[in-house]
Design a protein around this motif. Structure first.
Motif, PDB file in Angstrom:
ATOM      1  N   LEU A 240     -17.339  69.312  -9.892  1.00 11.27           N
ATOM      2  CA  LEU A 240     -16.455  70.237  -8.934  1.00 11.27           C
ATOM      3  C   LEU A 240     -15.151  70.590  -9.381  1.00 11.27           C
ATOM      4  O   LEU A 240     -14.327  71.333  -8.517  1.00 11.27           O
ATOM      5  N   LEU A 241     -14.651  70.076 -10.451  1.00 12.21           N
ATOM      6  CA  LEU A 241     -13.080  70.276 -10.738  1.00 12.21           C
ATOM      7  C   LEU A 241     -13.271  71.602 -12.177  1.00 12.21           C
ATOM      8  O   LEU A 241     -12.082  71.740 -12.236  1.00 12.21           O
ATOM      9  N   THR A 242     -14.407  72.037 -12.195  1.00 12.28           N
ATOM     10  CA  THR A 242     -14.488  72.817 -13.253  1.00 12.28           C
ATOM     11  C   THR A 242     -13.624  74.099 -12.937  1.00 12.28           C
ATOM     12  O   THR A 242     -13.123  74.722 -13.889  1.00 12.28           O
ATOM     13  N   PRO A 243     -13.586  74.793 -11.890  1.00 12.11           N
ATOM     14  CA  PRO A 243     -12.832  75.826 -11.472  1.00 12.11           C
ATOM     15  C   PRO A 243     -11.248  75.817 -11.670  1.00 12.11           C
ATOM     16  O   PRO A 243     -10.655  76.349 -12.519  1.00 12.11           O
ATOM     17  N   VAL A 244     -10.858  74.320 -11.300  1.00 10.88           N
ATOM     18  CA  VAL A 244      -9.558  74.186 -11.814  1.00 10.88           C
ATOM     19  C   VAL A 244      -9.331  73.761 -13.254  1.00 10.88           C
ATOM     20  O   VAL A 244      -8.250  74.376 -13.913  1.00 10.88           O
ATOM     21  N   LEU A 245     -10.362  73.235 -13.983  1.00  7.24           N
ATOM     22  CA  LEU A 245     -10.389  73.105 -15.191  1.00  7.24           C
ATOM     23  C   LEU A 245     -10.157  74.518 -15.924  1.00  7.24           C
ATOM     24  O   LEU A 245      -9.313  74.366 -16.980  1.00  7.24           O
ATOM     25  N   LEU A 246     -10.930  75.364 -15.565  1.00  8.73           N
ATOM     26  CA  LEU A 246     -10.879  76.743 -16.086  1.00  8.73           C
ATOM     27  C   LEU A 246      -9.610  77.270 -15.987  1.00  8.73           C
ATOM     28  O   LEU A 246      -8.847  77.864 -16.767  1.00  8.73           O
ATOM     29  N   PHE A 247      -8.765  76.929 -14.877  1.00  4.61           N
ATOM     30  CA  PHE A 247      -7.268  77.707 -14.690  1.00  4.61           C
ATOM     31  C   PHE A 247      -6.547  77.014 -15.467  1.00  4.61           C
ATOM     32  O   PHE A 247      -5.698  77.656 -16.144  1.00  4.61           O
ATOM     33  N   ASN A 248      -6.639  75.711 -15.805  1.00  2.00           N
ATOM     34  CA  ASN A 248      -5.846  74.717 -16.468  1.00  2.00           C
ATOM     35  C   ASN A 248      -5.870  75.100 -18.103  1.00  2.00           C
ATOM     36  O   ASN A 248      -4.825  75.247 -18.792  1.00  2.00           O
ATOM     37  N   LEU A 249      -7.107  75.442 -18.428  1.00  3.10           N
ATOM     38  CA  LEU A 249      -7.518  75.668 -19.646  1.00  3.10           C
ATOM     39  C   LEU A 249      -7.002  77.319 -20.096  1.00  3.10           C
ATOM     40  O   LEU A 249      -6.159  77.243 -21.262  1.00  3.10           O
ATOM     41  N   ILE A 250      -6.930  78.130 -19.356  1.00  2.40           N
ATOM     42  CA  ILE A 250      -6.629  79.337 -19.567  1.00  2.40           C
ATOM     43  C   ILE A 250      -5.101  79.444 -19.556  1.00  2.40           C
ATOM     44  O   ILE A 250      -4.345  80.164 -20.570  1.00  2.40           O
TER      45      ILE A 250
END
Lengths: 330, 305
Positions: A240-250
């Motif tokens: 459930l954190l993956t959308p936020v992870l995506l943001f932080n990754l980019i």
């Protein structure tokens, strides 16, 4: 004078009640055209975002286009730009310093980005604990992010000083040799990577927002089903954190491609020893403002832009496999 | 027979209900008993020590004498408090000028950022206009644009306008919205019940009135968050002043430290450097500690979807 002109034209048009415009009666017209409310909303909506529209045109669209044009010219900033075709791009691909700066930047990104995500996630989980003094931890973990890169660099210069820095004093204590980390081409990169971790607070706050967004009922259900903390993290928190992870990754990758200030300060603007801390952005800066080769620097900027874009698109494409947008559905 | 079983069953059901209470309490975010969080606390205290180290090291070093700075093992608390380092650091550069320039830039950027981004975000969150959500994708897309690609043309533009070596290139762009702040504020504004806004509209309130009287006061935590982010970015900006500001009279503190170091390249007084660094960070630290509560709330309540 301009202020009165502005208020007389724009302000009343917003306040204008819909009574002046007649509502279209038939459904056919309503589908084809817009209702009066829609029209009014469109006008107000666009007026409210007009600063952003100007911003995009003046501070993004114009400079990006102009950068692309300049990248095909030789331009010192003084005389008019002269057209040189793809010469700058050919130079960029054969310039050994570009190759050096690129490999340094890739080295930096490959270590700093995953490490940064790990540190930020750890901090966020710590910031989300149900303990009385949690506000204190949040403040402490965020505080180093307030230290600007240039000041943090000075702290590290003192800390790593080969004569009296704490780092070497501790090494000596354990019988280790004196290491001048900043005097070593790889060491200086590692120092800058470690330094960057103290700024993980911003990414941690974004992770924290994501953590707090996960409905507590899911954890409750998992606990009732007998899932332990580890299982809960793997099965609930992480997906459930993956959308936020995506943001932080980019944003992390984008930031890593542009690493500048730390390297500039630590190496006193040189990028040495042995161009070990000559990152792409630093070489771009030197080319533009040190050597006044604005055309060539523009080509370097366009290449960086394309690389960043390609990486972002690739991450987005890969993300379709692992990013989970089902928080609300769950 | 039943009487012997009854207390047992009621006891076990009591047990279950206590467990459930415990679960609910955790789920509600109330505290667990101290022993169950001991390990977590130990980790957090260790992390806190690690993350306080740079600040601590900076402030302690700034107060030591030259001899004490070179001493091993290092003293955790200065033996003699050399406040004179701060005086020397301030006198080593035109500190007041640099401070004033940094303050002017930061204050202007904060005010402009908060106002412009709030109105823009309000439009994206609370006014229902056709094409709005599609355009919002464009806002998000600009978030990922690396700034170097705009660097040289922007420098060129400001140079043509004769504004290089003034504070304007560092201030004016803040008036035109920034994707990250728009995104942040929109998330927050989306939580305002639309019915409340519609009620105000039905009552004849203009959209401006709704923005200033209803939306703005409700969004204080989010606005504080944007203000702090903007203040940190402006105060700590290094590359902007490096590129646009050449004269000492317009220079900022971030460049001031660099000059300080270059001047003393051969014989750097690290204690003075640390004193100067600490003075640069201090206003931000104070700002953050004062508004810390709002700040964390602004970013966490807004959610992130």
């Amino acid at each position: 004078m301009s202020a009165t002109g502005l208020s007389s034209t724009s302000a009343p048009s917003i306040a204008e009640p819909p009574s002046t415009a007649t509502e279209p009666a038939s459904g056919r017209r309503r589908r084809r055209g817009m209702t009066a409310t829609n029209k009014r909303n469109l006008r107000t909506g666009l007026l409210f975002i007009s600063p952003w529209i100007v911003g995009v045109l003046v501070f993004i669209l114009y400079p990006v286009t102009y950068s692309i044009v300049l990248s095909f010219t030789r331009y010192s900033g003084m005389d008019a730009p002269t057209w040189v075709g793809v010469q700058n791009y050919i130079t960029a691909f054969t310039d050994p310093l570009v190759a050096k700066a690129t490999s340094n930047t890739i080295f930096f990104a490959l270590i700093a980005v995953p490490l940064g995500l790990l540190v930020a996630l750890t901090l966020a989980i710590a910031m989300n604990q149900n303990v009385r003094e949690v506000a204190l931890y949040r403040t402490i973990f965020y505080a180093p992010s307030l230290i600007p890169a240039f000041a943090m660099s000075f702290i590290f210069i003192v800390f790593l000083n080969p004569q009296f820095g704490l780092f070497n004093q501790v090494l000596n204590l354990f019988g280790g040799p004196n290491i001048n980390l900043l005097g070593d081409p790889t060491g200086v990169k590692i120092a800058i990577i470690l330094m960057a971790q103290f700024g993980a607070g911003n990414a941690a706050l974004i992770f924290l927002a994501g953590l707090r967004n996960i409905p507590k009922t899911i954890y409750e259900a998992a606990r009732v089903d007998g899932a332990g903390p580890g299982r809960q993290f793997v099965a609930i928190t992480f997906p459930l954190l993956t959308p936020v992870l995506l943001f932080n990754l980019i944003t992390g990758v984008s930031g890593a491609l542009q690493v500048f200030t730390e390297a500039y300060i630590v190496t006193n603007g040189t990028g040495d020893p042995d161009a070990g801390a000559l990152f792409y952005m630093m070489y771009l800066y030197k080319t533009a403002f040190g050597f006044a080769e604005l055309g060539y620097a523009s080509a370097l900027a366009v290449l960086l832009f394309l690389a960043g874009l390609a990486l972002a698109l690739m991450i987005f494409w890969l993300s379709r496999r692992f990013v989970n947008y089902d928080v609300e559905a769950a | 027979m039943t009487s012997t079983f009854t207390p047992k069953t009621s006891l076990s059901s009591l047990q279950v209900s206590q467990d459930r209470d415990e679960l609910n309490r955790r789920a509600d975010g109330t505290r667990r008993p101290w022993y169950s969080t001991l390990a977590a606390r130990a980790v957090m205290v260790a992390l806190s020590v690690l993350f306080l180290l740079p600040l601590y090291w900076m402030s302690v070093s700034s107060l030591k004498s030259d001899e004490e700075l070179a001493q091993f093992p290092p003293t955790l608390i200065p033996e003699t408090w050399e406040f004179g380092n701060y005086v020397d650091a301030v006198l080593a550069m035109p500190f007041l000028t640099f401070f004033a320039n940094s303050a002017i830039i930061t204050t202007s950027v904060v005010v402009l950022s908060v106002l412009s981004n709030f109105v823009i975000a309000y439009s994206f969150a609370c006014i229902d206009w056709p094409g709005r959500d599609k355009l919002f994708y464009v806002v998000i897309a600009t978030l990922f644009l690396p700034f170097p690609v705009t660097l040289i043309p922007m420098f060129d533009m400001w140079a043509r306008l004769g504004l290089v070596n003034t504070l304007f290139p560092l201030i004016i762009p803040a008036a035109f919205g920034s994707a990250f702040y728009i995104f942040l504020l929109r998330q927050f504004l989306k939580q305002i019940p639309q019915d409340m806004l519609n009620a105000a509209r039905v009552d004849g309130a203009s959209e401006w009135t709704i923005v200033w009287r209803l939306a703005l006061p409700t969004s204080r935590p989010a606005l504080v968050t944007v203000a702090i982010f903007a203040a940190v970015a402006a105060w700590n900006d290094f590359m902007g002043p490096l590129i646009y500001l050449q004269d000492e009279s317009v220079q900022t503190l971030s460049i001031g430290l660099q000059t300080f170091r270059s001047v003393n390249a051969q014989d750097v007084s690290f204690n003075q450097l640390m004193a100067a660094s600490f003075l640069v960070i201090l206003p931000l630290l104070l700002l953050f500690f004062i508004f810390q509560r709002y700040f964390i709330r602004g970013i966490t309540i807004g959610g992130f979807k």
